[in-house]
Design an enzyme around this catalytic site. Structure first.
Site, short mmCIF file in Angstrom:
data_model
loop_
_atom_site.label_atom_id
_atom_site.label_comp_id
_atom_site.label_asym_id
_atom_site.label_seq_id
_atom_site.Cartn_x
_atom_site.Cartn_y
_atom_site.Cartn_z
N VAL A 14 0.76 -1.28 0.01
CA VAL A 14 -0.04 0.04 0.17
C VAL A 14 0.82 1.18 0.10
O VAL A 14 0.34 2.39 -0.36
CB VAL A 14 -1.06 0.00 1.27
N SER A 15 1.99 1.20 0.40
CA SER A 15 3.08 2.27 0.41
C SER A 15 3.93 2.50 -0.96
O SER A 15 4.51 1.62 -1.42
CB SER A 15 4.25 2.00 1.54
#
Length: 221
Positions: A14-15
């Site tokens: 998600v980063s």
């Protein structure tokens, strides 16, 4: 025998900076043969909570900077990137799947399948089962195998390993992702680095070549 130099990369797909970091780290593997490189899936919200930190996107001044910064990195490094329409996405299913696969496979390209082909380039919702299965099938070689690994995401040991990885990162001082724990050959003293822009310093500490952000001969994963 003295311990080998090592890099542990704690990441969450998600980063966006984790996406760039893992891509670059995989580029440098061929020139860093003396370094043991380990990709370790974590749950970023758990790290942020444990460190009492908050996501950059929730800080008004950071969000526009981050969007511009990510585009610059993409252009400079030659790494395909599109800011997804669903951000942040619930990454637990993806990270559990990566834990399950890692327990049985040695190839790390499956991380790129989830991070790049699915989320950070093709703008797909990686919280959905069908998206994740489709993403990892090409590398695993069969949809049935991908389905098998996805079913493992409900196993207690897979869930616990993701929790353990996240807690290990927090104990090592992590406050976000990607976080790197670097140990030089013959030493047991760890050095922690945060972010996707610390490779030159890590290379210097490890005494390995740093080919640059966009090396001419790098394959674009």
């Amino acid at each position: 025998m003295a311990p080998q130099a090592s890099i542990i990369c704690y990441y969450d797909v998600v980063s966006p900076y984790s996406y760039f970091a893992v891509t670059l780290l995989n580029r440098y593997r061929s020139q860093w043969k003396t370094v043991d490189i380990v990709l370790r899936p974590v749950f970023l919200p758990g790290i942020l909570s444990g460190a009492k930190n908050q996501p950059p996107a929730t800080v008004a001044a950071k969000l526009p900077y981050m969007v511009a910064d990510l585009q610059r990195i993409s252009t400079c490094a030659g790494i395909p990137y599109t800011f997804p329409s669903v951000f942040p996405v619930m990454s637990i299913p993806a990270m559990r799947l990566l834990v399950a696969i890692q327990k049985h496979e040695s190839e790390d390209r499956y991380v790129q399948c989830v991070a790049k082909e699915a989320y950070w380039f093709n703008n797909q919702n990686i919280s959905q089962k069908e998206v994740l299965i489709a993403a990892v099938t090409p590398v695993l070689g069969s949809e049935a195998k991908a389905e098998q690994y996805y079913e493992m995401t409900s196993d207690k040991d897979v869930k616990q390993e993701l929790i353990d990885n996240t807690n290990q990162a927090i104990e090592a001082g992590a406050f976000g992702a990607p976080t790197f724990i670097v140990t030089t050959a013959g030493s047991d003293e760890p050095h922690m680095f945060f972010g996707s822009d610390r490779f030159e310093t890590m290379a210097s500490i490890l005494n390995v070549p740093y080919p640059g952000l966009a090396p001419k001969n790098a394959s674009k994963l």
